[in-house]
Enzyme design. Structure first.
Site, PDB file in Angstrom:
ATOM      1  N   GLY A 148     -40.959 -52.147  66.021  1.00 57.57           N
ATOM      2  CA  GLY A 148     -39.689 -51.314  67.150  1.00 57.57           C
ATOM      3  C   GLY A 148     -39.283 -50.354  66.226  1.00 57.57           C
ATOM      4  O   GLY A 148     -40.126 -49.909  65.292  1.00 57.57           O
ATOM      5  N   CYS A 149     -37.997 -49.683  66.218  1.00 57.31           N
ATOM      6  CA  CYS A 149     -37.268 -48.424  65.487  1.00 57.31           C
ATOM      7  C   CYS A 149     -37.051 -48.771  64.307  1.00 57.31           C
ATOM      8  O   CYS A 149     -37.372 -47.979  63.383  1.00 57.31           O
ATOM      9  CB  CYS A 149     -36.310 -47.952  66.501  1.00 57.31           C
ATOM     10  N   TYR A 150     -36.048 -49.880  64.618  1.00 61.44           N
ATOM     11  CA  TYR A 150     -35.263 -50.223  62.985  1.00 61.44           C
ATOM     12  C   TYR A 150     -36.584 -50.556  61.763  1.00 61.44           C
ATOM     13  O   TYR A 150     -36.644 -50.276  60.328  1.00 61.44           O
ATOM     14  CB  TYR A 150     -34.050 -51.566  63.113  1.00 61.44           C
TER      15      TYR A 150
END
Length: 345
Positions: A148-150
């Site tokens: 995921g991005c985070y």
């Protein structure tokens, strides 16, 4: 030359994938598929694509997808978990940008995502594609779970400290901020211009689905890592993530040694750039690129390390990292098709 397909090309990450793969030096054909549209050109959703060949949306069919060398899923939770196993069984390489295969424990997935997990055999088989720290496994992957991005920004920022055992395992705090594109393209009150403009707001406090993903990776590196404190904020900008990470050092660390540790850790990683001591990155510094820029500080007074990690959420946080992993899976240089510098200003 490879033939590839994108499922979910009408979302932001899917459109970014198409942009990257359409110009990729080793891709001869990039077709797009949708669960809701058939026979419509991608330019109907994204005029910037123009009338390029091969951008007509096709209906999802396993037999049609099985002919491709690789299939990318840029879909909401639940789609790849249903469709990817059949493709993997047919020998198709799958790169999944959703969270369906990131968590090894199906019960944990059900708890955080509110839906049934993919079959456990495929959860175990999936390779977690945090490229810089899992290259060898990525090279041999058939089912690749893109982070995921985070988690990408957070884990790249924390990895050297956790792996070297330099921080107290129960002291990790992550304060993360994201641009609005991270919420996806579907219209909603929370991302309406009047709600977002000139406004900063926290969301999913202690409940973001990326929390168990981050903890799973950290505990793989050091099983003593305790649950983290993780907060997310929506910022009135289109792209970008900044993760400001705090952790208590086990003993005093020279700031210069800290920077040297990170430079050594990411030596040979073309997309991670470590700032000089006293310099910190901004989201604009990585805009439109596959770079992760990291700045570091140590406070003798509080004995805390501060790590500032920035990425473009649609690139290193999604499509760019997916292509980076695709490159390794196919035996190419990981930077193929990704060498563009950030867009500035």
């Amino acid at each position: 030359m490879m033939n590839v397909a994108i499922i979910g090309a009408t979302g932001y990450s899917g459109a970014e994938l198409f942009r990257l793969l359409y110009g990729h030096p080793h891709v001869s054909q990039c077709d797009v598929f949708s669960s809701s549209q058939d026979g419509i050109h991608l330019s109907e959703s994204f005029p910037h694509v123009g009338a390029v060949d091969g951008a007509v949306l096709h209906k999802l069919e396993i037999e049609a997808l099985a002919k491709y060398d690789a299939v990318f899923f840029a879909t909401p939770p639940g789609v790849s978990g249903e469709w990817a196993p059949a493709l993997v069984d047919r020998g198709v390489k799958v790169i999944d940008l959703s969270g369906d295969f990131r968590l090894k424990d199906g019960a944990v997935y059900a708890q955080w995502y509110g839906r049934e997990a993919a079959p456990s055999a495929y959860l175990e088989r999936a390779v977690y594609g945090l490229t810089e720290w899992n290259r060898e496994a990525v090279r041999g992957a058939v089912l690749l779970s893109n982070p995921g991005c985070y988690p990408t920004a957070t884990l790249l920022g924390l990895a050297p400290l956790v792996k070297e055992g330099l921080i107290k395992e129960d002291s990790i705090i992550v304060d993360a901020k994201s641009g609005v594109s991270g919420a996806g393209r579907k219209a909603g009150l929370g991302t309406h211009f009047s709600e977002v403009n000139e406004n900063v707001k926290i969301y999913k406090v202690n409940a973001h689905q990326h929390i168990p993903e981050i903890e799973q990776a950290l505990q793989t590196w050091n099983e003593a890592v305790a649950p983290i404190t993780f907060s997310t904020h929506l910022i009135p900008m289109t792209r970008g993530i900044m993760a400001t990470i705090y952790a208590k050092a086990k003993q005093s660390i020279s700031p210069n040694d800290l920077v040297d540790l990170y430079k050594t850790s990411y030596e040979g990683s073309p997309f991670v750039r470590i700032r000089q001591l006293g310099q910190f990155p901004a989201t604009k510094d990585v805009y439109g690129s596959n770079y992760c820029d990291i700045g570091l500080a140590y406070d003798e007074r509080t004995e805390r390390v501060t790590v500032v990690s920035v990425i473009d959420n649609l690139m290193k946080g999604a499509a760019g990292q997916a292509v980076q992993n695709f490159n390794l899976m196919m035996g190419w240089d990981e930077a193929e098709g990704l060498r563009s510098l950030p867009i500035y200003p």
